[in-house]
Motif scaffolding. Structure first.
Motif, PDB file in Angstrom:
ATOM      1  N   LEU A 105      27.096  -0.212  51.096  1.00 31.22           N
ATOM      2  CA  LEU A 105      26.952  -0.481  49.914  1.00 31.22           C
ATOM      3  C   LEU A 105      25.389  -0.872  49.315  1.00 31.22           C
ATOM      4  N   ARG A 106      25.379  -0.968  50.524  1.00 27.73           N
ATOM      5  CA  ARG A 106      23.534  -1.559  49.978  1.00 27.73           C
ATOM      6  C   ARG A 106      22.574  -0.884  51.084  1.00 27.73           C
ATOM      7  N   ASN A 107      22.651  -0.258  51.924  1.00 23.03           N
ATOM      8  CA  ASN A 107      21.654  -0.023  52.944  1.00 23.03           C
ATOM      9  C   ASN A 107      21.990   2.147  53.722  1.00 23.03           C
ATOM     10  N   SER A 108      22.205   2.414  52.302  1.00 20.80           N
ATOM     11  CA  SER A 108      22.302   3.903  51.737  1.00 20.80           C
ATOM     12  C   SER A 108      22.216   4.325  50.607  1.00 20.80           C
ATOM     13  N   THR A 109      22.416   5.865  50.675  1.00 18.30           N
ATOM     14  CA  THR A 109      22.660   7.261  49.607  1.00 18.30           C
ATOM     15  C   THR A 109      22.774   6.265  48.856  1.00 18.30           C
ATOM     16  N   GLU A 110      24.259   5.700  49.146  1.00 17.89           N
ATOM     17  CA  GLU A 110      25.090   5.811  48.152  1.00 17.89           C
ATOM     18  C   GLU A 110      24.884   4.559  47.009  1.00 17.89           C
ATOM     19  N   ALA A 111      24.308   3.577  48.549  1.00 20.02           N
ATOM     20  CA  ALA A 111      23.855   2.501  47.858  1.00 20.02           C
ATOM     21  C   ALA A 111      22.538   2.637  46.499  1.00 20.02           C
ATOM     22  N   PHE A 112      22.075   3.384  46.922  1.00 19.96           N
ATOM     23  CA  PHE A 112      21.066   3.145  46.024  1.00 19.96           C
ATOM     24  C   PHE A 112      21.415   4.148  44.603  1.00 19.96           C
ATOM     25  N   PHE A 113      22.675   4.827  44.613  1.00 24.99           N
ATOM     26  CA  PHE A 113      23.214   5.425  42.993  1.00 24.99           C
ATOM     27  C   PHE A 113      24.045   4.589  42.941  1.00 24.99           C
ATOM     28  N   ARG A 114      24.327   3.162  44.003  1.00 21.95           N
ATOM     29  CA  ARG A 114      25.028   2.916  43.017  1.00 21.95           C
ATOM     30  C   ARG A 114      24.602   1.517  42.228  1.00 21.95           C
ATOM     31  N   LYS A 115      23.332   1.237  42.593  1.00 26.14           N
ATOM     32  CA  LYS A 115      22.257   0.590  41.995  1.00 26.14           C
ATOM     33  C   LYS A 115      21.666   0.938  40.812  1.00 26.14           C
ATOM     34  N   ILE A 116      21.723   2.067  40.738  1.00 24.61           N
ATOM     35  CA  ILE A 116      20.989   2.803  39.628  1.00 24.61           C
ATOM     36  C   ILE A 116      21.687   3.498  38.737  1.00 24.61           C
ATOM     37  N   LEU A 117      22.497   3.804  38.911  1.00 23.67           N
ATOM     38  CA  LEU A 117      23.738   3.398  37.388  1.00 23.67           C
ATOM     39  C   LEU A 117      24.434   2.650  37.360  1.00 23.67           C
ATOM     40  N   GLY A 118      24.259   1.307  38.198  1.00 23.61           N
ATOM     41  CA  GLY A 118      25.052   0.186  37.683  1.00 23.61           C
ATOM     42  C   GLY A 118      25.970  -0.158  38.072  1.00 23.61           C
ATOM     43  N   VAL A 119      26.604   0.651  39.043  1.00 24.14           N
ATOM     44  CA  VAL A 119      28.131   0.026  39.548  1.00 24.14           C
ATOM     45  C   VAL A 119      28.600  -0.750  39.960  1.00 24.14           C
ATOM     46  N   GLN A 120      29.014  -1.742  39.801  1.00 22.86           N
ATOM     47  CA  GLN A 120      29.853  -2.831  39.963  1.00 22.86           C
ATOM     48  C   GLN A 120      31.271  -2.966  40.902  1.00 22.86           C
ATOM     49  N   GLY A 121      30.821  -4.480  42.136  1.00 21.79           N
ATOM     50  CA  GLY A 121      32.025  -3.764  42.587  1.00 21.79           C
ATOM     51  C   GLY A 121      32.511  -5.453  42.448  1.00 21.79           C
ATOM     52  N   ARG A 122      33.283  -6.462  43.405  1.00 22.90           N
ATOM     53  CA  ARG A 122      33.464  -8.297  43.044  1.00 22.90           C
ATOM     54  C   ARG A 122      32.712  -8.903  42.406  1.00 22.90           C
ATOM     55  N   LYS A 123      32.974  -9.263  42.094  1.00 23.48           N
ATOM     56  CA  LYS A 123      32.366 -10.052  40.775  1.00 23.48           C
ATOM     57  C   LYS A 123      31.678 -11.551  41.088  1.00 23.48           C
ATOM     58  N   ASN A 124      32.080 -11.772  42.563  1.00 21.92           N
ATOM     59  CA  ASN A 124      31.823 -13.188  43.096  1.00 21.92           C
ATOM     60  C   ASN A 124      30.897 -12.807  44.321  1.00 21.92           C
ATOM     61  N   ASN A 125      30.261 -11.320  44.609  1.00 19.90           N
ATOM     62  CA  ASN A 125      30.018 -11.142  45.700  1.00 19.90           C
ATOM     63  C   ASN A 125      28.148 -11.755  45.209  1.00 19.90           C
ATOM     64  N   ASN A 126      27.212 -11.740  46.940  1.00 23.64           N
ATOM     65  CA  ASN A 126      26.549 -13.021  45.942  1.00 23.64           C
ATOM     66  C   ASN A 126      25.896 -10.920  46.016  1.00 23.64           C
ATOM     67  N   PRO A 127      24.763 -11.482  44.376  1.00 23.11           N
ATOM     68  CA  PRO A 127      23.495 -10.232  44.317  1.00 23.11           C
ATOM     69  C   PRO A 127      22.342  -9.896  45.366  1.00 23.11           C
ATOM     70  N   LYS A 128      22.142  -8.673  45.863  1.00 23.46           N
ATOM     71  CA  LYS A 128      20.749  -9.070  47.102  1.00 23.46           C
ATOM     72  C   LYS A 128      20.448  -7.227  46.329  1.00 23.46           C
ATOM     73  N   ASN A 129      18.939  -7.833  46.984  1.00 20.08           N
ATOM     74  CA  ASN A 129      17.817  -7.181  45.789  1.00 20.08           C
ATOM     75  C   ASN A 129      18.001  -6.199  47.484  1.00 20.08           C
ATOM     76  N   ILE A 130      18.108  -4.367  46.948  1.00 15.48           N
ATOM     77  CA  ILE A 130      18.325  -4.186  48.503  1.00 15.48           C
ATOM     78  C   ILE A 130      17.201  -3.140  48.179  1.00 15.48           C
ATOM     79  N   PHE A 131      16.014  -2.862  47.683  1.00 12.34           N
ATOM     80  CA  PHE A 131      14.341  -2.845  48.112  1.00 12.34           C
ATOM     81  C   PHE A 131      14.105  -4.259  48.829  1.00 12.34           C
ATOM     82  N   VAL A 132      14.266  -4.848  49.376  1.00 16.08           N
ATOM     83  CA  VAL A 132      13.617  -5.827  49.605  1.00 16.08           C
ATOM     84  C   VAL A 132      13.910  -6.359  50.573  1.00 16.08           C
ATOM     85  N   GLU A 133      15.371  -7.306  50.434  1.00 15.44           N
ATOM     86  CA  GLU A 133      16.083  -7.707  51.352  1.00 15.44           C
ATOM     87  C   GLU A 133      16.846  -7.045  52.715  1.00 15.44           C
ATOM     88  N   PRO A 134      16.693  -7.372  54.019  1.00 11.43           N
ATOM     89  CA  PRO A 134      17.514  -6.279  55.165  1.00 11.43           C
ATOM     90  C   PRO A 134      19.196  -6.407  55.000  1.00 11.43           C
TER      91      PRO A 134
END
Length: 355
Positions: A65-94
């Motif tokens: 969900l955060r380190n893949s091609t799917e993570a990229f499209f999930r981000k740009i399409l604004g797909v939301q998962g569980r609301k209580n998960n901590n947000p992560k900047n997938i372009f900065v954080e490992p």
């Protein structure tokens, strides 16, 4: 809709050497990661894995969900998962020690390649970053992480101080830290305008690592999808190698990218689906048991196909069978909690792809 495990033990207690079976069973599991959203009509697995295995596999899904091609499209399409998960900047954080996603594109006026961050499928902006030129003429991009600038540079190379600082894009909050780390080099740099016109089109390239945890996540999605859709318990011996790979990463990777065609109607290169979708299929015959999956197939993307070898045909009765489901995102936001609908593909046996 749900399917319940009747064995009253964790699926991964067999074969021996995997789960010890000491943790309570988890009451509900999504075979399609919840971070992709909830689809109306989807199936839930109940009591198939224990809480310890759920935590273990959550790390694999984190990579998916955060380190893949799917993570990229999930981000740009604004797909939301569980609301209580901590947000992560997938372009900065490992993610689990894996380097973040990178999007590189040429700055239209500076004619220099920089790191960019996608905010949506139509909007990107320059990341806070340091750009160095090494003695051999190659460039190194380092995303700025507050409080970790020097550490990240040391991780790049112990000799980073010998590199030439070409560009620094940063905010005021990092100014003091940057002065302490690269202050002398900053003084020698000329100021250059970085503004990009709103209508300016930029062509870039996204890079994501195909890591072992990611491939294990792909295999786990395929296996648990099959458990939801077929009348197998998951304890059949034919699945032992697959479970060892999912649990430990042991053995030969059982998932690979292929040219198989899942939906014949979109086989031509120019054809795209009208709505963003995930497509999962599975079939068994005399050659074995396979699953095929497309994630984020849609108006502007025909993604590659994953094929997972699940093992030999575990059916003692049916020589072959196939099934497929499509998970389609709704165009408009819903107040129901669903991001879209799951529906079975209306196709006959063995139509999905060539083996």
């Amino acid at each position: 809709m749900d399917k319940r495990n009747r064995e009253n033990r964790c699926l991964y207690t067999s074969p021996a050497g995997l789960c010890p079976g000491t943790s309570p069973l988890h009451p509900k599991e999504h075979y399609l990661p919840a971070g992709l959203g909830n689809f109306e009509g989807d199936v839930r697995l109940r009591d198939f894995i224990c809480y310890d295995c759920q935590k273990r596999f959550a790390q694999l899904e984190e990579v998916f969900l955060r380190n893949s091609t799917e993570a990229f499209f999930r981000k740009i399409l604004g797909v939301q998962g569980r609301k209580n998960n901590n947000p992560k900047n997938i372009f900065v954080e490992p993610t689990l020690g894996l380097p973040p996603l990178t999007v590189k594109a040429m700055h239209p006026s500076l004619q220099q390649e920089f790191l960019w961050e996608m905010n949506s499928d139509t909007e990107a902006y320059l990341m806070h970053q340091l750009l160095f030129r090494k003695p051999d003429g190659t460039f190194v991009h380092v995303p700025i992480r507050s409080g970790l600038i020097e550490k990240k540079l040391e991780e790049q190379s112990p000799t980073w101080r010998e590199w030439q600082l070409v560009a620094c894009i940063a905010g005021e909050k990092d100014e003091e830290e940057l002065q302490n780390v690269v202050g002398d080099a900053l003084k020698q740099m000329p100021d250059s305008p970085l503004d990009v016109a709103e209508s300016q089109q930029i062509e870039g390239q996204m890079n994501a690592m195909i890591s072992l945890p990611y491939i294990r996540a792909i295999a786990k999605i395929a296996f648990h999808y099959v458990l939801a859709m077929f009348q197998f318990s998951g304890f059949e011996d034919e699945f032992d190698d697959l479970k060892r790979f999912i649990y430990h990463g042991a053995g030969e990777p059982l998932a690979k990218i292929v040219d198989d065609v899942i939906l014949p109607e979109v086989e031509p290169d120019h054809v795209r689906l009208k709505q963003w979708s995930h497509i999962l299929t599975a079939e068994f015959n005399q050659d074995g048991f396979f699953a095929r999956m497309l994630f984020f197939a849609g108006p502007r993307l025909k993604p590659f196909t994953w094929r997972v070898r699940l093992g030999a045909n575990p059916s003692r009765i049916l020589p072959q069978r196939s099934i497929g489901w499509r998970y389609t995102y709704s165009d408009e936001p819903s107040t129901s909690g669903y991001v879209g609908k799951a529906a079975e593909l209306q196709q006959g046996p063995m139509i999905f792809a060539k083996l």
